[in-house]
Design a protein around this motif. Structure first.
Motif, PDB file in Angstrom:
ATOM      1  N   UNK A   6     -10.129  -9.671   5.936  1.00 40.89           N
ATOM      2  CA  UNK A   6      -8.846  -9.793   5.232  1.00 40.89           C
ATOM      3  C   UNK A   6      -8.929  -9.048   3.895  1.00 40.89           C
ATOM      4  N   UNK A   7      -7.912  -8.263   3.526  1.00 39.87           N
ATOM      5  CA  UNK A   7      -7.896  -7.674   2.179  1.00 39.87           C
ATOM      6  C   UNK A   7      -7.909  -8.774   1.125  1.00 39.87           C
ATOM      7  N   UNK A   8      -8.434  -8.442  -0.035  1.00 40.86           N
ATOM      8  CA  UNK A   8      -8.448  -9.441  -1.109  1.00 40.86           C
ATOM      9  C   UNK A   8      -7.030  -9.761  -1.558  1.00 40.86           C
ATOM     10  N   UNK A   9      -6.174  -8.756  -1.531  1.00 32.96           N
ATOM     11  CA  UNK A   9      -4.780  -8.927  -1.961  1.00 32.96           C
ATOM     12  C   UNK A   9      -3.894  -8.066  -1.077  1.00 32.96           C
ATOM     13  N   UNK A  10      -2.761  -8.618  -0.681  1.00 34.06           N
ATOM     14  CA  UNK A  10      -1.726  -7.826  -0.014  1.00 34.06           C
ATOM     15  C   UNK A  10      -0.463  -7.934  -0.871  1.00 34.06           C
ATOM     16  N   UNK A  11      -0.001  -6.802  -1.392  1.00 32.50           N
ATOM     17  CA  UNK A  11       1.176  -6.813  -2.254  1.00 32.50           C
ATOM     18  C   UNK A  11       2.388  -7.286  -1.450  1.00 32.50           C
ATOM     19  N   UNK A  12       3.046  -8.340  -1.902  1.00 36.63           N
ATOM     20  CA  UNK A  12       4.164  -8.893  -1.124  1.00 36.63           C
ATOM     21  C   UNK A  12       5.365  -7.963  -1.038  1.00 36.63           C
ATOM     22  N   UNK A  13       5.512  -7.069  -2.005  1.00 39.84           N
ATOM     23  CA  UNK A  13       6.669  -6.165  -2.004  1.00 39.84           C
ATOM     24  C   UNK A  13       6.396  -4.896  -1.200  1.00 39.84           C
ATOM     25  N   UNK A  14       5.232  -4.255  -1.472  1.00 41.16           N
ATOM     26  CA  UNK A  14       4.943  -2.976  -0.821  1.00 41.16           C
ATOM     27  C   UNK A  14       4.156  -3.131   0.476  1.00 41.16           C
ATOM     28  N   UNK A  15       3.452  -4.260   0.641  1.00 42.94           N
ATOM     29  CA  UNK A  15       2.596  -4.451   1.804  1.00 42.94           C
ATOM     30  C   UNK A  15       1.260  -3.742   1.670  1.00 42.94           C
ATOM     31  N   UNK A  16       1.004  -3.128   0.492  1.00 46.17           N
ATOM     32  CA  UNK A  16      -0.259  -2.417   0.303  1.00 46.17           C
ATOM     33  C   UNK A  16      -1.426  -3.401   0.326  1.00 46.17           C
ATOM     34  N   UNK A  17      -2.512  -2.955   0.939  1.00 48.33           N
ATOM     35  CA  UNK A  17      -3.731  -3.756   0.997  1.00 48.33           C
ATOM     36  C   UNK A  17      -4.680  -3.316  -0.122  1.00 48.33           C
ATOM     37  N   UNK A  18      -5.303  -4.303  -0.753  1.00 48.55           N
ATOM     38  CA  UNK A  18      -6.286  -4.020  -1.799  1.00 48.55           C
ATOM     39  C   UNK A  18      -7.568  -4.796  -1.501  1.00 48.55           C
ATOM     40  N   UNK A  19      -8.698  -4.132  -1.753  1.00 50.19           N
ATOM     41  CA  UNK A  19     -10.003  -4.715  -1.485  1.00 50.19           C
ATOM     42  C   UNK A  19     -10.824  -4.755  -2.765  1.00 50.19           C
ATOM     43  N   UNK A  20     -11.889  -5.552  -2.751  1.00 51.01           N
ATOM     44  CA  UNK A  20     -12.806  -5.611  -3.886  1.00 51.01           C
ATOM     45  C   UNK A  20     -14.139  -4.982  -3.488  1.00 51.01           C
TER      46      UNK A  20
END
Length: 275
Positions: A36-50
């Motif tokens: 699972x990505x650390x964060x998924x932007x609720x508006x853009x759906x972009x995935x972010x990892x650490x």
């Protein structure tokens, strides 16, 4: 004065470059619940990892390269106990080793089958007299016959320790083992006074007529020898009757070098009477 906007982590592109995994692969890991990505932007759906997720991504990739099923990959990644993780991986590696063994056997057999002109098969027609043996017998699935053989032979060795055997070990394999995938197997060692210990029991093997040949080397391509001996039996108007015999003249308990092994294959026969 410029304000600095802090990102929530590494973009999926940056994470892909660092881990040397494709964006498509990372998306698939996310969709299947592996990473699972650390964060998924609720508006853009972009995935972010650490950066802390980099080793996990690489472990998952290696496990999938080793064809570990998704369910087991999840179990490995969810396990917090290092011993539990190691046990799961070791079990899969053991299965892979078995698959590699089967692949190696198939390759060896195929290479021998594709030789343009196989060498002449030396066959002896032999009358084997009755023989007293210490034996372990059971109905066995073909898929586990090698494992069963090793266990049975260990029991025979333990039961006969210090006793004088009168010949090399052998085995008798019922036709159903090959035709139905399950059949009777008897592993034995000849001895004048066989003991009865655990599964080991005295057996008198009946006299039998055999067409015999010797398979040299490891058993990876022993099926080819079986096939050639069977063809000989058919071509010479001999009718098959009874279990196939194997006698281990030289085996792994005698010499660790597989090239030195010699296995005598005996096909029960009787001659067809002239019309």
């Amino acid at each position: 004065m410029h304000s600095v906007v802090m990102r929530p982590g590494l973009t999926i592109g940056e994470f892909a470059q660092i881990t040397r995994l494709s964006v498509r692969t990372l998306r698939r890991y996310h969709e299947r619940g592996l990473l699972e990505p650390a964060v998924v932007d609720p508006d853009s759906g972009y995935r972010y990892y650490t950066s802390e997720q980099i080793p996990a991504a690489q472990v998952i990739h290696r496990l999938r390269e080793l064809d570990m099923p998704l369910r087991e990959v999840r179990e490995v990644m969810d396990a917090t106990d290092p011993d539990a993780r190691a046990s799961l991986v070791a079990a899969h590696l053991s299965r892979l080793e078995s698959e590699l063994d089967r692949t190696g056997m198939a390759v060896t057999s195929l290479r021998r089958l594709l030789r343009p002109e196989p060498g002449r098969l030396d066959v002896e027609l032999r009358s084997a007299p009755p023989m007293t043996v210490a034996a372990v017998g059971e109905t066995v699935d073909q898929a586990r016959v090698l494992e069963w053989y090793d266990t049975a032979m260990d029991e025979l060795d333990a039961a006969l320790a210090g006793r004088r055997v009168t010949g090399p070990p052998g085995g008798r394999y019922a036709g159903e083992l090959f035709t139905d995938g399950r059949g009777d197997v008897l592993i034995y060692r000849p001895i004048t006074e066989p003991p009865a210990v655990g599964r080991v029991r005295p057996v008198i093997l009946p006299a039998v007529e055999l067409a015999v040949t010797v398979h040299p080397g490891p058993h990876d391509d022993i099926d080819v020898t079986y096939g050639r001996l069977g063809a000989y039996v058919t071509d010479h108007a001999l009718v098959v009757d009874g279990p196939v015999h194997e006698t281990y003249l030289v085996g792994p308990r005698d010499d660790p070098d597989p090239d030195s092994w010699r296995t005598e294959v005996g096909w029960p026969i009787f001659r067809v009477s002239p019309a």
